[in-house]
Design a protein around this motif. Sequence first.
Motif, PDB file in Angstrom:
ATOM      1  N   GLU A 483       0.825  -1.204   0.000  1.00  0.00           N
ATOM      2  CA  GLU A 483       0.000   0.000   0.000  1.00  0.00           C
ATOM      3  C   GLU A 483       0.860   1.255   0.000  1.00  0.00           C
ATOM      4  OE1 GLU A 483      -2.504  -0.413   3.349  1.00  0.00           O
ATOM      5  OE2 GLU A 483      -3.737  -2.029   2.514  1.00  0.00           O
ATOM      6  N   ASP A 484       1.944   1.223   0.818  1.00  0.00           N
ATOM      7  CA  ASP A 484       2.838   2.389   0.853  1.00  0.00           C
ATOM      8  C   ASP A 484       3.494   2.594  -0.509  1.00  0.00           C
ATOM      9  OD1 ASP A 484       2.189   2.624   3.490  1.00  0.00           O
ATOM     10  OD2 ASP A 484       4.017   1.633   4.238  1.00  0.00           O
ATOM     11  N   GLU A 487       0.958   4.127  -2.996  1.00  0.00           N
ATOM     12  CA  GLU A 487       0.748   5.552  -2.724  1.00  0.00           C
ATOM     13  C   GLU A 487       1.950   6.368  -3.187  1.00  0.00           C
ATOM     14  OE1 GLU A 487      -0.044   5.855   1.398  1.00  0.00           O
ATOM     15  OE2 GLU A 487      -2.014   4.872   1.312  1.00  0.00           O
ATOM     16  N   ALA A 488       3.208   5.870  -2.899  1.00  0.00           N
ATOM     17  CA  ALA A 488       4.397   6.618  -3.308  1.00  0.00           C
ATOM     18  C   ALA A 488       4.491   6.704  -4.829  1.00  0.00           C
ATOM     19  CB  ALA A 488       5.656   5.950  -2.727  1.00  0.00           C
ATOM     20  N   ALA A 551      10.185   2.856  -1.045  1.00  0.00           N
ATOM     21  CA  ALA A 551       8.993   2.101  -0.646  1.00  0.00           C
ATOM     22  C   ALA A 551       8.865   0.824  -1.464  1.00  0.00           C
ATOM     23  CB  ALA A 551       7.746   2.979  -0.814  1.00  0.00           C
ATOM     24  N   ARG A 555       8.773  -2.960  -0.183  1.00  0.00           N
ATOM     25  CA  ARG A 555       7.694  -3.890  -0.544  1.00  0.00           C
ATOM     26  C   ARG A 555       8.276  -5.197  -1.109  1.00  0.00           C
ATOM     27  NH1 ARG A 555       6.311  -5.653  -5.002  1.00  0.00           N
ATOM     28  NH2 ARG A 555       7.566  -4.106  -6.114  1.00  0.00           N
TER      29      ARG A 555
END
Length: 998
Positions: A483-484, A487-488, A551, A555
């Motif tokens: 998710e991070d 978004e990034a 990020a 991940r």
Amino acid sequence: MRLHRLDITAFGPFGASQSVDFDDLSAAGLFLLHGPTGAGKTSVLDAVCYALYGSVPGARQGSGQGMTLRSDHAAPGTRTEVRLELTVAGRRLEITRQPPWERLKLRGKGTTVDKAQTWLREYDPTTRAWKDLSRSHQEIGEEITQLLGMSREQFCQVVLLPQGDFARFLRADAEARGKLLGRLFDTRRFAEVEKRLAERRRATEAQVREGDAALLADAHRMQQAAGDTMELPELAPGEPGLAEAVLEAAAVARATARELLTIADRRLTAAESARAATGRELADARELDRLQRRFAEARERAARLAERSDAHRAAQERMERARKAEAVAPALELRDVADSEHRRAAAAEARARALLPQALADAGAAPLAAAARRAAEELGGLESARRAERRLAALVEERAGLDRQERADEEVRQEAETWLADWETVRTGLQSRVDSAQEAATRAEQLAVQRDPARHRLTAARQRDRLTDDTEAARQRALAAAEDAVEARAHWLDLKEQRLHGIAAELASNLTDGTPCAVCGATRHPAPARKTAGHVDREAEERALTAYQTADELRAQAERHLGTLREALAAATAEAGDTPTAQLTEEAEELEGAYTRARATASGLHAAQEELRRAEGEREQRVAAQQQAAVRSASRVAGRDRLEREQALLEEELTLARGTAESVTARAAQLERRAALLTDAADTARAAEDTAQRLKDADARLADAAFRAGFDTPADAAAALLDDTAHRELQRRLDAWQTEDAAVRAVLAEADTADAARRPPADLTAAEQAAADADRRLREASSARDAADRCRAELDRLSAHAATSVRRLAPLREEYTRVARLASLAAGTSADNERRMRLESYVLAARLEQVAAAATARLLRMSSGRYTLVHSDDRSGRGRSGLGLHVVDAWTGRERDTATLSGGETFFASLALALGLADVVTDEAGGVRLDTLFIDEGFGSLDDQTLDEVLDVLDALRERDRSVGIVSHVPDLRRRIHAQLEVVKGRSGSVLRQRGAG
């Protein structure tokens, strides 16, 4: 090298698959690669470079082993791929490369990364088919580099000609040109030679300094040994003349030390003479004092002897009486011996007569002897009876032995019968134990086979339970990281799109009047775009990209960790199954208990077998003993009858022989005692008579001896005798008195002693003090001489060591001088190097001279014979020479710097330079033919005539079967060049449109 075909999929701005047919484009010799800014013209060239070398030029490679090369417009299931077909060194090859690809997992959630892939194939004209050569990145890279003969950097400079770089090369200083030429021609080996020479110079200098430091250390030790007589040279290690100065100072110090040693020797000789004189005086004083004390002591001893003279005379008289009594001593001793013997003989006679019968108590010696002979004769007659009595005792004992053997054999028979009666029961029990132990051993082996799988399954079940919890936690972390990352990425794409919308304003901010535009090449900028509010610059976009990459990396790490856990969980589940851990634990423990019990039972197998073997052996022994006892019992019956008959005969004979005594032995003992008593009494009677006569004779001889010695009675003679201790003491006293008297008389009679007594008393204290002072001065002189000798020896040793060090260091000094001269010459700092040109610069200058000659051939044509490029060795300012580049203007006949050329002149000069450099690098790479070249930008700065001339030069390359691709968006080139490859950009990615020469 000639390019034939290029296929691109999901690469750079190209989201879908695109193809380029270079054979079609190269048919006309010149072709144009054009498109709007940011469409992806350079990405086509990057794809060619990536296919050959596995990487793209400069910062466009990014990080992550080429993962940034993937197009953001590509579909999730489409993998990035570049395929290039080319001919090099007469071989037609096909290279296919796929960079690392992060994709969704086929099973489960998350993503996984596929490794980069590379294929190399070669077309076989005989079979008209492609054959695989390799799939190894390293092997393919080495093969392509060897065939092309150049590195990636050289390829990008020679085949993909970046005009901006060569324009800067023309205007650059010598250092910047050296860096570019060094990368192209790989002159690192010459720089390495400079480095090695510098290192060798530093190493030899350090060794020389180390040797000089050791030499100075020897000099300091010589100074310490010499004291203040030696001055050290004021030179540091490594400075010239240090060795000569140290050796000269050492020579002076050695000469001074030898002079001081000579002075010390003379002082020591004088001190030894003075010490000898005082020694003689002290010896004379001591001798005088000894003689005076000797005379005084003799006078005192003489006075003491006079006081003891009466006692001495009495002792002499007592010694005289003892000497006379010594003549009577033998007779006295003989009379005492005879008296003692007579008393002993009389006492023995009385004791012997007291044991005799009353009838023989007063008999003489002769009757007693006759009675003893009669008793002995009777005793001799009993000897046969005594042998019969001993035989009878032996028969009784033998009869008792037979009875004991009979009883023992009977016990053996009874015990064997009792033991053998229970044999079958014992054997059955022992055999049952052996069978039970064997069955337990077999059961233990079966359980051991089942135990290890149960253990492994239990371990896997426990790991399965632990990994289940770890996998769930890792899945939650992976979801959060994904998710991070999303978004990034969304934030970065938003900023990137905003920046692209305002890219014109960003480019316009760098425009200045008179400077060519980086996009169109125009020098006038009438209406540059302006930045709007909220404009996104490069820094903001790069920060967002960095945040997205961080990020995304987190991940990927989380998903890789999750995948690892899932694989481990699957392996553990496959081994343990779905059975609960508690149930597996209970089964394993139950199996372990059964195995332990079976092992315990089986451990008694050997003991049971051994006990059974022992029992069988004991049975055999008992049966044999029972049989042997029966045989012995039968043989004893005949022996017992014989013994009974012999015993009856012996008892009849003994009854007659022993008479009233209990036995023959008792009768013989009575006769032996009687004969012994009579014999002893007869002997003691005769001895008493003999000793009485000897005592009488001794008394007569003693009286006669005492009278002859002058004593009135034998008792007076006995009183005058002295024992050995008293005699020795009295003699010692007499001898001591005589010895002392003689010694005193001898001392008093000595002439030198009497003469010394008449002289004044000796002054021994003064003589000893004078001798002590002389000794002290001698020790001081000897110490001074030894110190001077040690100083001289130490200086000789250190000087020899220093001279050896200087000789050993001489070749090193020569080597240092030679290496330092070479290093400074190669580094351009030597006075012999007038142009201050480094070795690497010298090699690069030769290459630059070749490049200038090759470039001039094309520059003359592009400039209508006006300009010529020449290499210059002149120094620029305070810098080093060797890499200067000038242009000769044929119109003026003057030589000037290339930085004075106009924008258009700079373009075709840099183009000529690039083409010339390509020829030189090609020759340097082994003569590999480059049939396809690309020229990037710069044509907008040329006027129509110059553009025609430049195009004529490029078109002339076609005469050698070359094709040149021009990368530009100048509109006039689209009319002049018919073969075109257009890059069209759009929101879904860029596409390629190709148009041939027809």
